[in-house]
Scaffold this active site. Sequence first.
Site, short mmCIF file in Angstrom:
data_model
loop_
_atom_site.label_atom_id
_atom_site.label_comp_id
_atom_site.label_asym_id
_atom_site.label_seq_id
_atom_site.Cartn_x
_atom_site.Cartn_y
_atom_site.Cartn_z
N VAL A 99 71.00 32.87 60.46
CA VAL A 99 69.80 34.00 60.89
C VAL A 99 68.38 33.33 60.84
CG1 VAL A 99 69.03 36.03 60.16
CG2 VAL A 99 71.35 35.61 59.40
N CYS A 100 67.67 33.69 61.92
CA CYS A 100 66.35 33.19 61.88
C CYS A 100 66.16 31.58 61.85
CB CYS A 100 65.64 33.82 60.82
SG CYS A 100 63.93 34.02 60.92
N SER A 101 65.38 30.94 61.14
CA SER A 101 65.31 29.68 61.05
C SER A 101 66.48 28.95 60.32
CB SER A 101 63.88 29.37 60.37
OG SER A 101 63.71 29.97 59.23
N GLY A 102 67.44 29.71 59.93
CA GLY A 102 68.50 28.89 59.38
C GLY A 102 69.21 28.26 60.32
N THR A 119 67.04 31.47 67.37
CA THR A 119 66.13 30.99 66.18
C THR A 119 65.06 32.18 66.47
OG1 THR A 119 65.03 29.66 64.49
CG2 THR A 119 64.64 29.37 67.05
#
Lengths: 211, 211
Positions: A99-102, A119
């Site tokens: 999720v996101c910057s993961g 991202t």
Amino acid sequence: MQIAILLYERFTALDAVGPYDVLSHLPGAETVFVAQRPGPVVNEVGSLHLTATATLADVPTPDVVVVPGGPGWHVQMIDGPVRQWLRTADEHSTWTASVCSGSLLLAGAGLLTGRRATTHWLADDQLAPLGAIPVAERVVVDGKYITAAGVSAGLDMAFTLAGRIAGDAVAQAIQLAHEYDPRPPYHAGSPDHAPRAIVDALRARRNAILY
Amino acid sequence: MQIAILLYERFTALDAVGPYDVLSHLPGAETVFVAQRPGPVVNEVGSLHLTATATLADVPTPDVVVVPGGPGWHVQMIDGPVRQWLRTADEHSTWTASVCSGSLLLAGAGLLTGRRATTHWLADDQLAPLGAIPVAERVVVDGKYITAAGVSAGLDMAFTLAGRIAGDAVAQAIQLAHEYDPRPPYHAGSPDHAPRAIVDALRARRNAILY
């Protein structure tokens, strides 16, 4: 089916808890929060603590790996224990999710090389230098890799993943139990349609948001 | 501005963390998780622990009260410390909010008498006996009381509340930072449009879901 959700200091809480609250309701799921050290892990605001009940070493071969984003992501970009764990866990996983910057952590570990991924919209220039193919979509599936855009996109990712794992009817039952029929009171959730001044204001604060 | 989010055993994690992740980004907000006892509080699945950093007594007069739902709600319906705290806190609050079955706790404490309110769709017959006026809407505002339907409706409630507290531009900036532009992969989030068989299956499991 063991589902491991990675925690690290300054993660974004909703990135982890959105997917958790969907995937933990899958039949036969054992969901575990893992971190370098067990115990409470603080989020990026500093006022939320989620407990890691297992160390990375305790959960070497989960079936599903979920990596949240958050400003602490870049601290984990070194070739340290988290990156090592991601590589080993990914060798055995059925699904590897972010999720996101993961997704930058996954890409940094070399797991998204040549793969389509997404991202947070403010980080969309970070994927290509890490070898991934950036795609401006909310949820991107490429093989066993499923990546979500910023924060709340983790919910849409998790329902997509729930359907792939357990079938449409199970995913729909979880959606109905969670009453996930979203009605945002504002139409500002994407840089494509948010008011220009607000997009510009966030771009100006980009580093404070991403790091 | 002090925002208190109540925790109790067997709460639903997303009910608490969805609103938290929105409201904690309001300018000047101090967000605190409160419970009868400080320390980790376990959710309804049993695999997530969120830390209460304050006791009820530590936070007697928050500006904003947020009450999540979850199967543990009915244990708190006794006239005990949580109900007492809700009454005292509500005397001073600017906003009193709930998600899912959290509105049953507010109503049980006598705070929604004669007020329009909502709750999880499977609990919609529970509000009237507690003195509230049930409304089948996702987010209901009546005076300083703002209630949300099931689980994920807490996000829409929180963005509505963020706008009332800090103005539209601030709420929109948080929405864009969280990329809250939902795209559920299934159209099953409401009993109005979910497949009939899935609605029926959840109704048959009603008690297991609600309690």
